[in-house]
Design an enzyme around this catalytic site. Sequence first.
Site, mmCIF file in Angstrom:
data_model
loop_
_atom_site.group_PDB
_atom_site.id
_atom_site.type_symbol
_atom_site.label_atom_id
_atom_site.label_comp_id
_atom_site.label_asym_id
_atom_site.label_seq_id
_atom_site.Cartn_x
_atom_site.Cartn_y
_atom_site.Cartn_z
ATOM 1 C CB THR A 193 23.457 70.745 72.458
ATOM 2 O OG1 THR A 193 23.740 69.642 73.308
ATOM 3 C CG2 THR A 193 22.523 70.305 71.346
ATOM 4 C CG ASP A 243 21.791 76.324 71.180
ATOM 5 O OD1 ASP A 243 21.805 76.125 72.410
ATOM 6 O OD2 ASP A 243 21.846 75.406 70.351
ATOM 7 C CG ASP A 278 25.328 75.746 74.844
ATOM 8 O OD1 ASP A 278 24.110 75.677 74.711
ATOM 9 O OD2 ASP A 278 26.079 76.216 73.962
#
Length: 1220
Positions: free
Chosen positions: A528, A914, A526
């Site tokens: 971010t 995350d 991902d």
Amino acid sequence: MEPDHNSRPEGDNIDQLSEQDRTTMKTLNEDDTLTDPSVVLMVEMGKAEEGEGKSPRFGGLVQMIDTSLRSIQSASSALLHMTFAKVSEPGAPFAVTSKDLSELCSERTHQALARLLSKAALSLPEATAGDAEGLANNRLQIEALVKRIGVEDDDNDRRKFLAGDSPEALQRKHDMEMAAIALATVVLRSKPEEGITNEASDIEFRRTAFGSNAIAEKKLDSFLKLCWNAVQDFVLLMLIALGVVGILVETTIGLEPGEQCGHCWLEGAAILASVCIVVLVTAGIDYAKQFAFVRLTRSLNESNTKMVIRDGQQLSVTDDEIVVGDILSVNAHNLASIPADCVVLGPSMSGGLKMNESALTGESVLITKHPGDIVLSGTTAIQGSAKMVVIAVGKDSVAGKIQARVYESSDADGDGLDCDEDSPLFVKLEKIAKQIGIAGTFAAALSLAVNCIKGFAFGDEDPKTALIEYFVTAITVLAVAVPEGLPLAVTLALAYSSNKMMKEQNLVKHLDACETMGCATTICTDKTGTLTANKMTTRAIYTTKTDFSCNDPAVHLGEFVTQDPHSPSDETVLLIATLVSIDTMDESTVKFDGDNLVDSTGNPTEVALLMLVHQLGHNSQQIRDSTRGRSDKGELSEYLADGKQIAFSSARKMMSWAVPKQGGGYRIYCKGATEVLVARCTHELIHNDSGDASVEMNEESRQDIAKVAETYAKRGMRTLGLAYNDLPDGVDFDAKSETLLNSDGTEALSIETGLTFVALVGIEDPLRKEVPEAIEKCYNAGIDVRLVTGDSEMTAVSIAYQAGILKDFHFVDPNAEKIAHNLKPNVLMEGKKFRRKVYRIDDEGNKEFDQTAFDAIWPHLRVLARSSPDDKLTLAHGLNQSMLFTDKKLCRQLKREDDITIFPDRQVVAMTGDGTNDAPALKRADIGFAMGIAGTQIAKDAADIILLDDNFASIVTAAKWGRNVYASIQKFLQFQLTVNIAAVVTALVGSFAYAKSPLAAIQLLWVNLIMDSLASLALASEPPTEELLQRAPTNRSKSIIAERMWFNMLGQAFYQIAVVMFLLFAGPEVFGFDDGHLVESNNGLYPGYKKENSLHYSLIFNAFVWMQLFNEINSRNLNGEVNVFRGMERNPLFCGILLITAVLQVIMVEFGGLAMHVVDGGLDGKYWAISMAFGAGSLPVQQVINLVYKTIGEKSIGMWRERRRVDLSRRISTMHIDRH
């Protein structure tokens, strides 16, 4: 300065209301037509309108609202408490269930809230005459609310309109505030100002009704269970059987009449002891690792406390103690993480509440929350403060559902995408172990059969005694064949590597994850917090008609600007720094240690601007503290009221701050949306030979700014305009512009017009500076990288291109702009389109995963934008199960037409993430990486490896160490199996010739268990090299024993067998000692002779061990390197272990005696020299093997193995997946 429209009275006591408010409320109760509290709002509006002038747009209504909203809110707030004061008795069943509240959290719409309130209203009694304050009145109020807030707002323009400040929008906001309070007061029996009671009975009742916020921790495996898991290894099971049978035979039927056992049980006991050592070491390592992780988790949980209101008092409780109905007090100053799903209560505070939902959605843009909006667990308050009522906890919250899916998949709704399987390494090792077991069993059976034929057909031995002796010999052959040291060797290698990886910021939770990462072929990441820093940063600025765009993530924008030959003057730089420092909120602060940011608080966009001030060489806090009208410290603090703040509003899309000038008047600093600010500018700064100057702005300049803003947007940046204006003394701060309007159509403030344009700033969540190099290393290592993000296509493409995930050849026109529309088909895909293509609807209306459709997409796919949490899960599963590589024709076509190389085996998928939403995909992937700093606890629990520094580049380190682990185990197998091949042949020949192996079982156990385990640690200690990242990943189905390894093993085994055979048959004659088979047999040398350990067999044992020691040096290399000593000096552990092993061998031979089955007194110097000379011969033999291999050629062997591998892969079946 704008009036405060969002304040509320101290407390909610009706006695504190004005007489006019009392009259209003009395009228409400007496008049059936005003039973809806919203009517009070309209009545107050009407009264205020009578005394106000008419607005040209809304007939004076907006101005009326500006002047009377405070009293209206006071009346409506008190009315709400009065209306909803009488609720169900404590202990009565709630009108809604945890499932109802959970569905509200999942849907998160006003219509869902309306449906929930409607259901709750049905449980209340119907209205009766005169009952205006009881439960029936609650029902009337809720039904009226449901009718208004339940209207669908599908039209985007209408939703934007309702988000503004029009009368209809204000009415809607007021209704949502009422709905939130009705939910808290009537449905959940709480009070916004007092909360629930702090009585244990009430709290426990709520836990019983709605569940606990403490999701049960992932159940830890007990030490005994870990031991049980360890003992399931095939090799260990064989060793247990050998040990038990050996003890039984030697202590019972193996004894001659009248013979005492003595130490006859020793060999069998030693085998069982070796099993215990392996099991205890393996289980102990796993046990210690899981408890280290638990201690870290518990310490974090104990520090997670929140402020709740109970019995009217603020209390600090842990997240686990929160229950449904609790009133949370959330403040952005402490960056509060929301512990449960909540609904925001009103009235709205100044500036509103802004939430960072990136942990769940992947979006780094802040989301503004209003009363009635849902706030999800796991998100973080970044700006503002609010009260909110808890509506879903634990497994019923959105984050809890994901956590339950990670911890106990049986408790979560199945999606058909679970496919747990062993790591590629352990699959291969299990296969080898079974093959060795079969080969050993065959060799043992052959030994038993040959000896029986010899003894019974051609000899005259006692059948019973001979059979027992033959059986013991067969067991010895089997023990020789089984690599006793392999399980411990693998465990030690993985444990050593995992500890080394810890020092390089990789916390390995599962030992086999070390090696699995070395086989990875695809990383799905991902954006971010993984590729980016999850911190908004200025990356471009347009000022004095010059564009300063910094494309190097390792260089700060401020440094880039000041070092540019066309940089603005010092006066302009100071103006930018002053503008930003003054026109930002007090909550936004930055702290630096030198040039390193150590802490920041407040709005991320403002933090990015304050960081730019520092990069430009100025101190934002010093500028604030030294500015009259802005400073709240020292002597200037008494002049703070001289400054005028015009806070940001969605209507104006800008924020301003006016401070007094030394010569009189004011200077107003403005920042806001680019198009809004440029429309209000009449001048701009330009750069000329005499410095920077302000000139009148023309239409061409406006178009230039618009083009730059568009360019920044295409790069995925948010743009912000900066401007200022000098105002005269006595300026009217409330005066309206006659020509300019705000975004919602209301008149703009005059002081915010006639501005001078200073700069256009581009802000983005920046790429980590080490990411491009790390991704380039991944590509060089044959690892594909795919970006999966919730961001827009434009942002995703920009980040992917900067990171190096997208290359020039991915674009239709490599020389054109690198934007989404220029990409080739299927390189970029939106989540909605992706799901539509890879899922089909079956006859029963259920969604079914379509592997064929997925295979048509994934070779091209590099960026998946606007993705949902399940898209990563789908991607991981589809890649893992794809058999596209078996279609050689299609693979050649992809290579020819699109230059796409399909890895010739099933994909080994690594997943990074995350956020809470990443957890299921992390669990499904072959290897899951979670961020140690920014990662949520659920993501860490689901992952196999935790990146302690949140650095994507650490993944390259993990890949390098993973490949090194695989190579280390290959080196050990090359060493171990050479031992086994030579030992089995020696044992077989000895059993055929003398019905006895020249190598005793205890001696081979010493070689296999102790020496080989030390060898595994020595070979595992070989540090990884960059060369490991220059080759393709290892195939899943490819044998761990490469063809080159077979040549090395067979060549060295042939040499060792030749030496042993020479010593076995010619040794007595050449060196002048008695035959070992005679010395170690009763009556062997003469009648009445008692057997003893022989010099002959002791020499064979010693020479055999020294050949292994020297071959350990050869085994450091797998590909026929000429210089086998290369790099040894850089590995002191290897040299140390080699020396220790040699010393131990000396001790065993010289002092082992009966225990090690060697001659009493050991060997003299001559035989030590012979043993070491034969051992050193392994080194030149390796060079001969290298020459033979090159002569025969690798191609024929490679082609045979490739055909075999493909045939095996074709038999692998894909899963049939149903999604419900």
